[in-house]
Design a protein around this motif. Structure first.
Motif, mmCIF file in Angstrom:
data_model
loop_
_atom_site.group_PDB
_atom_site.id
_atom_site.type_symbol
_atom_site.label_atom_id
_atom_site.label_comp_id
_atom_site.label_asym_id
_atom_site.label_seq_id
_atom_site.Cartn_x
_atom_site.Cartn_y
_atom_site.Cartn_z
ATOM 1 N N HIS A 87 17.568 35.707 86.088
ATOM 2 C CA HIS A 87 17.847 37.056 85.154
ATOM 3 C C HIS A 87 16.211 37.856 85.758
ATOM 4 N N GLU A 88 15.391 36.642 85.033
ATOM 5 C CA GLU A 88 13.969 37.144 85.130
ATOM 6 C C GLU A 88 13.462 36.842 86.893
ATOM 7 N N PHE A 89 14.225 35.862 87.178
ATOM 8 C CA PHE A 89 13.523 35.963 89.000
ATOM 9 C C PHE A 89 14.521 36.336 89.432
ATOM 10 N N GLY A 90 15.221 37.969 89.033
ATOM 11 C CA GLY A 90 15.673 38.836 90.381
ATOM 12 C C GLY A 90 17.883 39.010 90.089
ATOM 13 N N TYR A 91 18.395 37.704 89.846
ATOM 14 C CA TYR A 91 19.855 37.285 89.798
ATOM 15 C C TYR A 91 20.050 38.100 89.037
ATOM 16 N N ARG A 92 20.768 39.024 89.383
ATOM 17 C CA ARG A 92 20.739 40.800 88.802
ATOM 18 C C ARG A 92 22.409 40.518 89.047
ATOM 19 N N PHE A 93 23.489 40.266 89.871
ATOM 20 C CA PHE A 93 24.946 40.588 89.971
ATOM 21 C C PHE A 93 25.378 38.812 89.592
ATOM 22 N N VAL A 94 26.041 38.834 88.800
ATOM 23 C CA VAL A 94 26.953 37.484 88.632
ATOM 24 C C VAL A 94 28.683 37.693 88.700
ATOM 25 N N VAL A 95 28.955 36.568 89.112
ATOM 26 C CA VAL A 95 30.278 36.703 89.609
ATOM 27 C C VAL A 95 31.006 35.394 87.667
ATOM 28 N N ASP A 96 31.514 36.088 87.246
ATOM 29 C CA ASP A 96 32.316 35.991 85.901
ATOM 30 C C ASP A 96 33.574 35.008 86.070
ATOM 31 N N ALA A 97 33.223 33.949 86.456
ATOM 32 C CA ALA A 97 35.049 33.210 86.996
ATOM 33 C C ALA A 97 35.107 32.669 86.285
ATOM 34 N N ASP A 98 36.518 31.451 86.125
ATOM 35 C CA ASP A 98 37.783 30.885 85.162
ATOM 36 C C ASP A 98 38.239 29.761 86.149
ATOM 37 N N VAL A 99 38.172 28.660 86.493
ATOM 38 C CA VAL A 99 39.289 27.993 86.576
ATOM 39 C C VAL A 99 40.510 28.040 85.984
ATOM 40 N N ASP B 271 27.493 43.183 86.890
ATOM 41 C CA ASP B 271 26.075 42.857 87.241
ATOM 42 C C ASP B 271 25.574 42.808 85.160
ATOM 43 N N PHE B 272 24.025 42.055 85.423
ATOM 44 C CA PHE B 272 23.206 42.678 84.298
ATOM 45 C C PHE B 272 24.092 44.211 83.294
ATOM 46 N N ASP B 273 23.781 44.692 84.434
ATOM 47 C CA ASP B 273 23.849 46.414 83.461
ATOM 48 C C ASP B 273 24.533 47.027 82.953
ATOM 49 N N ALA C 152 28.592 34.559 74.573
ATOM 50 C CA ALA C 152 27.340 35.472 74.226
ATOM 51 C C ALA C 152 27.743 37.093 74.914
ATOM 52 N N LEU C 153 27.193 37.881 74.607
ATOM 53 C CA LEU C 153 27.166 38.987 75.102
ATOM 54 C C LEU C 153 26.108 39.019 75.866
ATOM 55 N N PHE C 154 25.949 39.627 77.091
ATOM 56 C CA PHE C 154 24.679 40.042 78.283
ATOM 57 C C PHE C 154 24.734 41.589 78.738
#
Length: 701
Positions: free
Chosen positions: A138-150, A273-275, A283-285
């Motif tokens: 997140h600090e390096f600019g990775y603000r969007f995430v794919v939250d996934a589960d198999v 995203d983190f916002d 954990a809650l981000f």
């Protein structure tokens, strides 16, 4: 050939696991505690005999005799109060020890090849480190995430894909064989054993390593795309710097999982995203912050179902599978005293057991699949197939399960019960042959006084003739008293007296007088320290009479089983009249075998000092003497070797059949006479006989 300066490579160890490795693995299993497996062995009970369990475990793997036990099915809540459940398949403690040792061995090389993005079930990695990686991204600019589960990952792993990839790493044939057993294993649900057709068993020590290994290619492909992956088992985040990049990563993920025969759990997969915030690993981000509420008082889900242990009859089928192609080695390792066979006595077609003698007090005979198992003190001391079994003889306190009894009856196996000292008690006889006409002919023949007397005369004549033949055999090999030949000649005259006897009573008189004269002559060849007081039947007051009575009993019992199997009534004889519980026809047929088989056997054993007075004991307040337990085992082993021998006649004619086959032929001969008439001619000791094969052997416990 190697070059002069080269040293030949040392051959790889067949098993890369040592006893020390198993002990270290056992310490890890003990620390993790956990429940018993399907065999019912707990951590505590395993610890009490850890030396023995671990030694046996290593031995079975080294000898290619190990077989994985069915896993125990347990169902738990995924979360406290949740309607969702998780199915655990828990191996036995012994299997957990071996799996832990193999997992430690494989992880030494595999761990170096796993990427940094994986955090579950790996040494030195944890949820905290996974969270730290997410925050750094997140600090390096990775603000969007794919939250996934198999979707149902542990239940859907393709076994073929997994094992092919494992094989490509060349772990060695033994380790690969063990992994195949564990991956393609089975589990017990309390009612039935089921095969595992897909998936990796949660609850198994080897499963975490295999779960990470199977997703290794998936990790590599996503990392190569320039995105960041954080995976904890089948839960993962893909972090991207833009939303389109995250959407593209989601599509790539679907394709990569499809190639692995897996798919996403769409209900739990989102691009966020983190916002907006998201939860991962509890954990809650949210924005730049992270809340970890599960750090304190984490509560596990309840156990909703746990299968009971396997019944003992099923348990032994898996725990004590014999080494492949090494039945004899299995018997030796189990400490079984088997009937010896000289090299010249190799049984055609391999070692098949036809006669099973059980003398071990407190043992239990069980059925497991197509095999019979003999168990004592929760240990299996014998495991053998019963498709060639003909007769089971139980001595004393030996139990038989109803399943084993039913199988013996169905397969036509005769079960005989004896006291601990060898006194015959009775038999469990399989259903008779449907040839009722043969039994009817036997009843009719017994009512024909003239024909019945003819058969009775032949029986006595055959017995006396064979007794005389036995004495002539000893006469030619030993020095005798001056009047020996005269007494032997008088015995020969008794043959003519038997043929002219006018009734059963007269025959009994001839037979009794001849037998007394015979034993007087026979025991002149007794070179042992055992004294002969004359023939006394029941109870036997001395060792020689005890050995003779036991041998006669075994021969008679065997002939009774043969007669019943042919459809005859073993209790309806011709010389021996009907008496309550007496197998009269079997006693008729055994007469010609008493001297050549039983008497010679007993005299040979005592003259060779195989048995002496110290091998016998009295039985409480019961009169008579009997063989002690260990000498009884030795006796049965020697008896089996003797009956599989061939009566020798020097170089005259072809060799005759084994004694056991001769008795079988005698029963068939009697059936033929009853069925079609003709003259009954008992087997003659000195007469040529047809060559016959014998595929029987025995085991004595």
């Amino acid at each position: 050939m190697t070059a002069p300066h080269e040293q030949p490579a040392a051959p790889p160890s067949r098993l890369p696991i040592t006893g020390d490795d198993l002990w270290l693995a056992w310490e890890r299993v003990q620390e993790n505690a956990g429940c018993a497996g399907a065999d019912g062995v707990t951590i505590t009970s395993f610890a009490a005999r850890a030396d023995r369990w671990i030694a046996r475990l290593l031995e079975r793997v080294e000898q290619d005799a190990y077989r994985a036990f069915p896993m125990l099915k347990i169902v738990v809540e995924k979360k406290p109060g949740s309607a969702e459940t998780r199915t655990l398949l828990v191996p036995t403690v012994a299997d957990r020890v071996l799996q832990t040792a193999v997992a430690r061995h494989l992880s030494r090389s595999w761990e170096e090849e796993f990427l940094e993005c994986g955090f579950a079930y790996r040494p030195g990695r944890s949820v905290d480190r996974a969270i730290a990686r997410i925050r750094k991204c997140h600090e390096f600019g990775y603000r969007f995430v794919v939250d996934a589960d198999v979707h149902a990952y542990f239940d859907r792993v393709d076994h073929d894909l997994l094992l092919n990839r494992v094989a490509s790493r060349q772990p060695g044939p033994v380790v690969l064989g063990l992994l195949r057993q564990w991956v393609r294993g089975c589990y017990w649900d309390g009612q039935k054993v089921h095969a595992v057709h897909a998936g990796i068993a949660q609850g198994s020590p080897i499963s975490p390593l295999l779960a990470n290994f199977f997703l290794e290619d998936f990790d590599c492909e996503l990392e190569k795309s320039g995105r960041k992956l954080v995976r904890y088992a089948d839960d993962f985040l893909i972090l991207a710097q833009t939303r389109p990049g995250a959407e593209e990563a989601l599509g790539q993920t679907r394709d990569l999982l499809a190639a692995e025969h897996l798919q996403l759990n769409e209900a739990r997969t989102q691009v966020t995203d983190f916002d907006a915030g998201f939860r991962f690993l509890g954990a809650l981000f949210l924005g730049d912050s992270v809340w970890i509420p599960w750090r304190h008082d984490r509560i596990r889900g309840r156990i909703l179902f746990m299968a009971r242990p396997l019944p003992l009859a099923l348990r032994t089928r898996y725990e004590y599978a014999p080494p492949r192609g090494a039945v004899a080695q299995a018997l030796i390792r189990a400490g079984i005293e088997a009937a010896p066979h000289r090299p010249s006595k190799t049984i055609p077609g391999g070692q098949t057991v036809a006669y099973l003698y059980l003398t071990e007090q407190g043992s239990i005979l069980r059925k497991a699949g197509d095999r019979l198992l003999v168990e004592k003190d929760d240990e299996i001391v014998l495991d053998l197939p019963y498709h060639k079994l003909e007769n089971v003889l139980l001595f004393g306190n030996v139990q038989v399960t109803t399943q084993a009894l039913a199988e013996l009856l169905e397969k036509g196996v005769h079960l005989s019960l004896f006291s601990r000292e060898g006194t015959y008690r009775g038999s469990l006889t399989p259903p008779r042959s449907s040839n009722f006409e043969l039994r009817l002919a036997q009843f009719q023949l017994s009512q024909d006084a003239a024909r019945a007397l003819t058969i009775a005369r032949a029986v006595v004549r055959g017995k006396i003739a064979n007794m005389a033949a036995v004495l002539r055999r000893y006469r030619g090999e030993n020095k005798v008293e001056p009047d020996f030949d005269a007494k032997l000649a008088a015995l020969g005259e008794a043959v003519n007296a038997a043929l002219s006897a006018d009734g059963i009573a007269a025959l009994d008189g001839v037979e009794g007088a001849a037998s007394r004269q015979y034993f007087d002559l026979l025991m002149t060849f007794n070179r042992s320290e055992l004294e002969w007081p004359g023939r006394h039947k029941h109870p036997a007051p001395d060792p020689l009479n005890a050995l003779l009575s036991l041998t006669y009993t075994l021969l008679t019992n065997e002939l009774a089983a043969l007669l019943e199997g042919l459809g005859l009534e073993s209790h309806l004889g011709f010389l021996h009249q009907i008496d309550y519980g007496r197998p009269s026809l079997a006693l008729d047929l055994v007469e010609c075998f008493r001297g050549p088989v039983a008497d010679r056997f007993v005299l040979t054993m005592v003259n060779r000092r195989v048995f002496d007075a110290s091998d016998f004991q009295s039985s409480g307040d019961r009169p008579g003497v009997f063989l002690k337990p260990k000498p009884l085992k030795r006796y049965l082993a020697a008896f089996e070797e003797w009956v599989l021998d061939r009566p020798k006649r020097g170089d005259e004619g072809p060799p005759s059949a084994h004694f056991r086959n001769l008795r079988r032929a005698e029963a068939e001969k009697m059936a033929a006479v009853i069925r079609g008439g003709g003259e009954f001619r008992p087997w003659a000791f000195d007469a040529p006989a047809e060559e016959a094969s014998c595929n029987t052997s025995s085991v004595t416990i």
